[in-house]
Design a protein around this motif. Structure first.
Motif, short mmCIF file in Angstrom:
data_model
loop_
_atom_site.label_atom_id
_atom_site.label_comp_id
_atom_site.label_asym_id
_atom_site.label_seq_id
_atom_site.Cartn_x
_atom_site.Cartn_y
_atom_site.Cartn_z
N ILE A 344 0.84 -1.20 0.00
CA ILE A 344 0.00 0.00 0.00
C ILE A 344 0.88 1.26 0.00
N LEU A 345 1.94 1.22 0.79
CA LEU A 345 2.86 2.37 0.86
C LEU A 345 3.45 2.68 -0.51
N LEU A 346 3.91 1.66 -1.23
CA LEU A 346 4.50 1.87 -2.55
C LEU A 346 3.47 2.40 -3.53
N LEU A 347 2.24 1.94 -3.42
CA LEU A 347 1.18 2.42 -4.30
C LEU A 347 0.95 3.91 -4.11
N LEU A 348 0.98 4.36 -2.85
CA LEU A 348 0.73 5.76 -2.54
C LEU A 348 1.96 6.63 -2.76
N LYS A 349 3.13 6.04 -2.57
CA LYS A 349 4.37 6.79 -2.72
C LYS A 349 5.36 6.01 -3.59
N PRO A 350 5.11 5.98 -4.89
CA PRO A 350 5.96 5.17 -5.78
C PRO A 350 7.41 5.61 -5.82
N ASP A 351 7.69 6.86 -5.44
CA ASP A 351 9.08 7.33 -5.47
C ASP A 351 9.93 6.64 -4.42
N LEU A 352 9.29 6.03 -3.40
CA LEU A 352 10.05 5.35 -2.35
C LEU A 352 10.68 4.06 -2.84
N ALA A 353 10.21 3.53 -3.97
CA ALA A 353 10.76 2.27 -4.47
C ALA A 353 12.26 2.40 -4.74
N ALA A 354 12.64 3.42 -5.48
CA ALA A 354 14.06 3.62 -5.79
C ALA A 354 14.86 3.94 -4.53
N THR A 355 14.28 4.74 -3.63
CA THR A 355 14.98 5.10 -2.39
C THR A 355 15.24 3.87 -1.54
N LEU A 356 14.26 3.00 -1.43
CA LEU A 356 14.44 1.77 -0.63
C LEU A 356 15.52 0.88 -1.23
N MET A 357 15.51 0.74 -2.53
CA MET A 357 16.52 -0.09 -3.18
C MET A 357 17.92 0.49 -2.92
N ASP A 358 18.05 1.77 -2.99
CA ASP A 358 19.34 2.42 -2.72
C ASP A 358 19.77 2.18 -1.26
N ASP A 359 18.83 2.27 -0.32
CA ASP A 359 19.16 2.04 1.09
C ASP A 359 19.60 0.61 1.32
N LEU A 360 18.93 -0.34 0.66
CA LEU A 360 19.30 -1.75 0.81
C LEU A 360 20.67 -2.02 0.23
N GLU A 361 20.95 -1.40 -0.91
CA GLU A 361 22.28 -1.57 -1.54
C GLU A 361 23.37 -0.95 -0.67
N ALA A 362 23.08 0.22 -0.10
CA ALA A 362 24.08 0.91 0.70
C ALA A 362 24.43 0.14 1.97
#
Length: 365
Positions: A344-362
């Motif tokens: 639900i969070l990603l649906l409402l805030k799709p821009d967080l998808a890239a941010t989360l992936m970056d945080d996981l990689e970091a």
């Protein structure tokens, strides 16, 4: 003597054949079949089969939309098996799943699926940019002919495709969080499909026709009703209890009872509102669905409320026991969510998808 007898018999047969030939009607010569007629007949037969298939397909699609789900029965052995083996929902299971949270790998899987579905902010932003360019060009001093006439068509095509994909993602989140069985999933899909078709009809009515011309905000096609979940979720037809006939246990982990109590004043507050909205993306409260009577709503302890994931608990509430003890850290707050809450969070805030992936990689997760 035998040879003479045989010759006489042959003569008699020949004479009889000659006599019969005199009384026979002359046969008309056979006409050769025209190959063009054969080809035409074949084409008509194929066209008839194709038309019959299309009529059947259309009837089946219409029956899927209009049939009452509660009267439907499994038609195949596989369907009956799936219905029988669907997981039974329990409030305790949902609460425990919320308390357990997610691992970095589980977060990565969900975010990856979201991006593969083409629902990240880049694709949605493309639609809004097309809409902006269309409105800007249509109202510019350069005149309507300044813009490529295919631009509004492209925006329309993208918006309608994204609209279907967003709602499919939403229904998947509901199915995950509420453990919907196969018939509830079908019911949700049918009801959501009917609502989306109505939205698309209204959208198509406002599509520009002919030459481009200056348009006002009121004249613009309602793109937000298609591709902005924060907008289309406000329609109560999208509430879980309107899309699906939920059990009492399933209702307990939604905002249904709280919203109804706010509307009828049963909470004891004099500030009740009969039009209290069902959807509030900014809600930060939590719910205790294990309360003896109706689910109890409560607030987070000071400083423990999640601040980076607004909207994650707007459909399927946070529960007591979810560990948000590291507020302000996006990855930490997401890992404390139920998988359906992250969807639900990603649906409402799709821009967080890239941010989360970056945080996981970091962090090497």
């Amino acid at each position: 003597m035998a040879e003479v007898s045989n010759e006489e018999e042959d003569d008699k047969a020949a004479a009889l054949e000659a006599l019969l030939e005199q009384f026979r009607e002359p046969e008309e010569p056979r006409k050769k079949a025209n190959p063009l007629w054969i080809i035409l007949a074949l084409m008509l037969a194929v066209a008839g089969c194709w038309l019959a298939m299309k009529v059947t397909e259309g009837t089946m699609m219409l029956s899927k939309i209009t049939a009452a789900p509660q009267t439907m029965k499994p038609a195949k052995v596989a369907d009956r098996s799936l219905a029988k083996n669907s997981p039974k929902f329990s409030v305790e299971t949902y609460v425990e799943r919320c308390r357990r949270g997610m691992t970095p790998q589980q977060v990565r899987w969900i975010v990856g699926d979201f991006q593969k579905a083409g629902l990240d902010d880049m694709r949605v932003e493309k639609v809004w940019q097309l809409v902006h360019d269309f409105q800007e060009a249509a109202g510019s001093e350069k005149g309507p002919g300044w813009m490529d006439p295919d631009m509004p068509k492209l925006a329309k095509s993208e918006a309608m495709e994204i609209g279907w994909q967003q709602r499919t993602w939403y229904l998947d989140a509901l199915a995950d969080g509420l453990s919907l069985d196969v018939w509830q999933r079908r019911q949700a899909k049918e009801r959501c499909g009917v609502h989306l078709l109505e939205t698309e009809v209204e959208f198509m009515k406002k599509q520009p026709e002919g030459e481009l011309h200056p348009i006002s905000e009121a004249e613009a096609p309602p793109y937000a009703a298609l591709v902005n979940p924060s907008h289309w979720l406000k329609n109560e037809e999208m509430a879980p209890w309107r899309l699906v006939d939920l059990t009492d246990a399933q209702l307990r982990i939604t905002w249904h009872d709280w919203i109804m109590s706010r509307r009828d004043g049963s909470t004891g507050s004099t500030a009740y509102d009969s039009d209290y909205p069902w959807f509030d993306s900014g809600i930060t409260a939590m719910l205790n669905p294990l309360a003896a009577e109706s689910p109890q709503i409560g607030d987070f302890s000071t400083g423990d409320a999640p601040s980076k994931i607004d909207g994650a608990g707007s459909i399927l509430p946070y529960t007591y026991g979810q560990d948000f003890s590291n507020p302000g850290n996006l990855k930490s707050e997401v890992m404390a969510c139920h998988p359906a809450q992250l969807k639900i969070l990603l649906l409402l805030k799709p821009d967080l998808a890239a941010t989360l992936m970056d945080d996981l990689e970091a962090s090497g997760d």
